[in-house]
Design an enzyme around this catalytic site. Sequence first.
Site, PDB file in Angstrom:
ATOM      1  N   GLY A   1      47.825 -24.500   8.293  1.00 58.33           N
ATOM      2  CA  GLY A   1      48.760 -24.091   9.639  1.00 58.33           C
ATOM      3  C   GLY A   1      49.507 -22.978   9.242  1.00 58.33           C
ATOM      4  O   GLY A   1      50.001 -22.802  10.635  1.00 58.33           O
TER       5      GLY A   1
ATOM      6  N   LYS B   1      46.174 -18.615   8.373  1.00 54.98           N
ATOM      7  CA  LYS B   1      44.911 -18.182   6.819  1.00 54.98           C
ATOM      8  C   LYS B   1      43.795 -17.201   8.257  1.00 54.98           C
ATOM      9  O   LYS B   1      43.811 -16.418   6.892  1.00 54.98           O
ATOM     10  CB  LYS B   1      44.462 -19.102   5.734  1.00 54.98           C
ATOM     11  CG  LYS B   1      45.577 -19.365   5.452  1.00 54.98           C
ATOM     12  CD  LYS B   1      45.449 -20.235   4.181  1.00 54.98           C
ATOM     13  CE  LYS B   1      44.782 -22.114   4.216  1.00 54.98           C
ATOM     14  NZ  LYS B   1      45.634 -21.920   4.568  1.00 54.98           N
TER      15      LYS B   1
ATOM     16  N   GLU C   1      72.343 -46.472  13.088  1.00 48.86           N
ATOM     17  CA  GLU C   1      72.449 -44.906  13.595  1.00 48.86           C
ATOM     18  C   GLU C   1      73.589 -44.259  12.999  1.00 48.86           C
ATOM     19  O   GLU C   1      74.382 -43.527  12.510  1.00 48.86           O
ATOM     20  CB  GLU C   1      71.842 -45.200  14.479  1.00 48.86           C
ATOM     21  CG  GLU C   1      69.931 -45.923  14.893  1.00 48.86           C
ATOM     22  CD  GLU C   1      68.961 -44.826  13.523  1.00 48.86           C
ATOM     23  OE1 GLU C   1      69.179 -43.453  13.278  1.00 48.86           O
ATOM     24  OE2 GLU C   1      68.375 -45.621  12.980  1.00 48.86           O
TER      25      GLU C   1
END
Length: 661
Positions: free
Chosen positions: A254, A257, A473
């Site tokens: 990704g 290239k 959390e």
Amino acid sequence: MPQDNNSRDSEQKINSRDKKNDSGNNHEPGIHLNNIFSKENRKKYHFSLWYFLIMLLILFVINNLLSQPPRHEQIEYNVFKEKIESGEIRRVEIGEREITGYTMTREQMLQETETGFGVQTTAAPGYTTYRVDDPSFIPLLDSKGVEYYAVPPRQPGLIATLLSWFFPLIILLVFWRFLFARMNKSGQGVMAFGQNKAKIIAEGDTGVRFNDVAGVDESKYELEEVVDFLKRPERYLEIGGKIPKGLLLVGPPGTGKTLLARAVAGEAGVPFFRMSGADFVEMFVGVGAARVRDLFRQAREKSPCIIFIDEMDAIGKTRQAGFGGNDEREQTLNQLLVEMDGFDARAGVIIIAATNRPEILDPALLRPGRFDRQVLIPKPDLAGREQILKIHAKHVKIDPEVDFRKVAQATAGLAGADLANIINEAALLAVRDNRKAVNQSDLSEAIEKTFAGLQRKNRVMNPMEREKIAYHETGHALTAFFTEGADPVTKISIIPRGIGALGYTLQLPTEDRFLMSESELLNLIDVLLGGRAAEELTYNEISTGAANDISRASDLIRRMITEFGMSKKYRNISLPSGSGQESMLGLAGKGMREYSEATQQYIDDETARIVNERYSKVLEQLKENQGLLNQIARLLLDKEVVDGEEFSQLIASHKKETAET
């Protein structure tokens, strides 16, 4: 003499008149045949294989009708024996499967059927039954004086015999002709196996320029030399220089290239052949090598041009000695090596290949004279991500207040393809909410969707589980806030996302980091353990919600000991878990290590020691701020989502209240 000349002239006139008459005669045989075999009538008299098949089918039906034996009344075997005992049946024909009885003897039948021409017929009224293995049948015939004789098995006629051989063959030929016609129609004929599947993307212009590629400035500088050679080769030939025959683009998936290879072709204005490494390999041995030869032949005809081979590792993998090799792939690789070594660099054919696994390529591919230059295509940095986002946002309606710098900061570690997907996801979210332009919230939601997955708001959880998730959390967020050097908290949420995430704490780095110190790694472990510590502090028990956290923490500690040399006993020593190519390929399984059992025992003990020390530290830290933990967890239960700014304000106000009291 004059008379002779006149006579000769008259003869010539007569002959010419005759020729004209002959040419005007429509009933001449030669002229008629010419008309028949003219181009206009050739299709009318075109022979078709179906005519031949229909004729054979008609002959087969006629042969069966003519060779059918006369039909007699079919009766059961016991009834047949009763007719013999009563004397009604006087003659019996014993066949291979059937027995036929006639009411007349052979002599009586001959007397009645004899004609004036001496023609005889065996047709006579009779009965037929299936043959049964009955030992008493022959004695019964002898006792009643019945004539009996055996008849040979009925042989098929000549036409039926021929058809039994040729009809399946004709069906097979028709099937193959149909199959080959379909293959030729799709361009994959029998003789097309050896033809390459490369497609010329653009004859002179791919529509991509270097300005369309961002985030890889250093790589573009390496490729500008190739573009200059394709545009002005005489500059290099004059001084005696040679351009690299092959360029290997190396980088994670990704990173652009393929886009960079197309940009080289677009800048140079030359034909661009694109082919995947897997396109060379087929089930037939030798096909890949033939396709390589055909590809280079076409490239020489179109030179100067660029050949781009994507996923080079599909055919360029290291050749193995002994058993377990792939003959087809190795033959294809051998042919590619020969072609790259055989053509002249002045021919103007440049080979560009791309791979994300350069370590497994055959060394013969990477030597000078083949892939002379390796160009690294890394993931973009902060400035590169910002440029990529702006390029992909050109064709999307973006709100003027959108800050791409913030988006680039929040997407550290993502490749160009990920950033393009974020822009697209943000556009879809804007359409879903009936907005005409993409705003900052759309981009933020697209980033969270990329990192954590899709929101699952409709998932029903009982109040106790929801409360545990809120404390879990909050524990992560508070530990990150009080840990020096940790990434700032951007959002806390208890809305489930993805497959297994019941909640998440989003921390986005403010800058790109390429190195981490030992203390920073330990701080990262503290943040991972903060969720479980908050659960134990609040409920005096732990749950399975921290499974992923403790797995990541344990793995990070083992890497600190075995890879980074950060243990007391094995300071500055690497303890590899595999050897050679197996470790490089990521194939080293459990138990494959290069150290003793005692060393493994030390790694396990050290991992447990570090985890316990860091967990005790985090637990003590949360105890000191338990009031703040409860306050943020309750707010999270009410709102489900707390952003980073509100989280910082809560901590600041809590500190202020604590200081005043």
